[in-house]
Scaffold this motif. Structure first.
Motif, PDB file in Angstrom:
ATOM      1  N   LEU A   8       0.776  -1.277  -0.088  1.00  0.00           N
ATOM      2  CA  LEU A   8      -0.127  -0.006   0.003  1.00  0.00           C
ATOM      3  C   LEU A   8       0.919   1.245   0.005  1.00  0.00           C
ATOM      4  O   LEU A   8       1.661   1.468   0.790  1.00  0.00           O
ATOM      5  CB  LEU A   8      -1.114   0.088   0.990  1.00  0.00           C
ATOM      6  N   PRO A   9       0.659   2.073  -1.073  1.00  0.00           N
ATOM      7  CA  PRO A   9       1.379   3.408  -1.104  1.00  0.00           C
ATOM      8  C   PRO A   9       0.972   4.275   0.188  1.00  0.00           C
ATOM      9  O   PRO A   9      -0.178   4.345   0.546  1.00  0.00           O
ATOM     10  CB  PRO A   9       0.962   4.013  -2.210  1.00  0.00           C
ATOM     11  N   ALA A  10       1.690   4.909   0.832  1.00  0.00           N
ATOM     12  CA  ALA A  10       1.427   5.610   2.024  1.00  0.00           C
ATOM     13  C   ALA A  10       2.200   6.737   1.893  1.00  0.00           C
ATOM     14  O   ALA A  10       3.187   7.009   1.079  1.00  0.00           O
ATOM     15  CB  ALA A  10       1.428   4.890   3.108  1.00  0.00           C
ATOM     16  N   TYR A  53       9.461  -7.469  -5.511  1.00  0.00           N
ATOM     17  CA  TYR A  53      10.330  -6.353  -5.429  1.00  0.00           C
ATOM     18  C   TYR A  53       9.518  -5.300  -6.450  1.00  0.00           C
ATOM     19  O   TYR A  53       9.247  -4.107  -6.198  1.00  0.00           O
ATOM     20  CB  TYR A  53      11.775  -6.666  -5.690  1.00  0.00           C
ATOM     21  N   ALA A  54       9.077  -5.572  -7.624  1.00  0.00           N
ATOM     22  CA  ALA A  54       8.348  -5.049  -8.950  1.00  0.00           C
ATOM     23  C   ALA A  54       7.249  -4.485  -8.193  1.00  0.00           C
ATOM     24  O   ALA A  54       7.003  -3.345  -8.505  1.00  0.00           O
ATOM     25  CB  ALA A  54       8.293  -5.646 -10.050  1.00  0.00           C
ATOM     26  N   ALA A  55       6.306  -5.173  -7.725  1.00  0.00           N
ATOM     27  CA  ALA A  55       5.020  -4.798  -7.039  1.00  0.00           C
ATOM     28  C   ALA A  55       5.428  -3.544  -5.898  1.00  0.00           C
ATOM     29  O   ALA A  55       4.886  -2.477  -5.951  1.00  0.00           O
ATOM     30  CB  ALA A  55       4.260  -5.934  -6.388  1.00  0.00           C
ATOM     31  N   PHE A  56       6.425  -3.895  -5.188  1.00  0.00           N
ATOM     32  CA  PHE A  56       6.839  -3.164  -4.082  1.00  0.00           C
ATOM     33  C   PHE A  56       7.315  -1.728  -4.789  1.00  0.00           C
ATOM     34  O   PHE A  56       7.001  -0.557  -4.167  1.00  0.00           O
ATOM     35  CB  PHE A  56       7.965  -3.655  -3.273  1.00  0.00           C
ATOM     36  N   ALA A  57       7.937  -1.715  -5.871  1.00  0.00           N
ATOM     37  CA  ALA A  57       8.717  -0.514  -6.656  1.00  0.00           C
ATOM     38  C   ALA A  57       7.368   0.428  -6.984  1.00  0.00           C
ATOM     39  O   ALA A  57       7.324   1.370  -6.900  1.00  0.00           O
ATOM     40  CB  ALA A  57       9.526  -0.984  -7.672  1.00  0.00           C
ATOM     41  N   ALA A  59       4.320   0.452  -5.532  1.00  0.00           N
ATOM     42  CA  ALA A  59       3.780   1.049  -4.691  1.00  0.00           C
ATOM     43  C   ALA A  59       4.811   2.352  -4.134  1.00  0.00           C
ATOM     44  O   ALA A  59       4.279   3.379  -3.929  1.00  0.00           O
ATOM     45  CB  ALA A  59       3.478   0.315  -3.344  1.00  0.00           C
ATOM     46  N   ALA A  60       6.075   2.123  -4.271  1.00  0.00           N
ATOM     47  CA  ALA A  60       6.962   2.993  -3.770  1.00  0.00           C
ATOM     48  C   ALA A  60       6.680   4.560  -4.764  1.00  0.00           C
ATOM     49  O   ALA A  60       6.706   5.561  -4.338  1.00  0.00           O
ATOM     50  CB  ALA A  60       8.478   2.797  -3.731  1.00  0.00           C
TER      51      ALA A  60
END
Length: 171
Positions: A8-10, A53-57, A59-60
């Protein structure tokens, strides 16, 4: 049932809300995960860690947009990882690869980790947040600013450290 790891982007401001209400909301929430569309895009890469990591990136990068849209937000990308039942998560690869929609507020109990930029990233993140909209439109100089920020790694915190993060004790 099965669970799905979602990112989740925050912002630091939304972490304060998470501490106050013990949930992230209101729903629907747009987040990122390893979806069929993301798997297809990285067709040669079956390594789940790389896909995560791609999904995390993604979100970042979405966190950069949130910072850019909120003049009061501290210039630190923030991503909340959570494990949610599949039934709560709707895959929306039609919107963009890796996008999911979460149909209800995410309880603090579902949070696996919190990721926040370190102090050394602040200048780069501030510049990237100001440039992200132009980068999306294909502006090369703006894209460079975003790339610079993305060269910094976010630090990992346990959910129990939420209070310290909100109080600024960790940075």
């Amino acid at each position: 049932g099965r669970f799905m790891r979602v990112y989740l982007p925050a912002t630091l401001s939304s972490l304060a809300a998470l501490r106050a209400t013990e949930s992230i909301g209101p729903a629907p929430i747009t987040a990122f995960a390893v979806t069929p569309g993301l798997r297809e895009w990285y067709v040669d890469d079956e390594d789940l860690e790389e896909l995560e990591y791609a999904a995390f990136a993604e979100a970042a990068r979405a966190s950069l947009r949130l910072i850019g849209a909120d003049p009061g937000a501290a210039p630190r990308r923030t991503v909340v990882s959570a494990d949610l039942p599949d039934a709560q998560v709707e895959v929306r690869d039609d919107l963009d690869r890796g996008v999911v929609r979460i149909g209800s507020a995410v309880p603090l109990s579902a949070v696996a980790a919190i990721h926040v930029d370190d102090a050394d990233a602040v200048d780069a993140v501030a510049a990237a947040a100001a440039a992200i909209d132009r980068a999306d439109l294909g502006d090369d100089a703006a894209q460079e600013a975003v790339d610079d920020a993305e060269g910094f790694e976010l630090s990992w915190y346990a959910p129990q450290e939420l209070g310290d993060l909100v109080d600024g004790a960790h940075y």
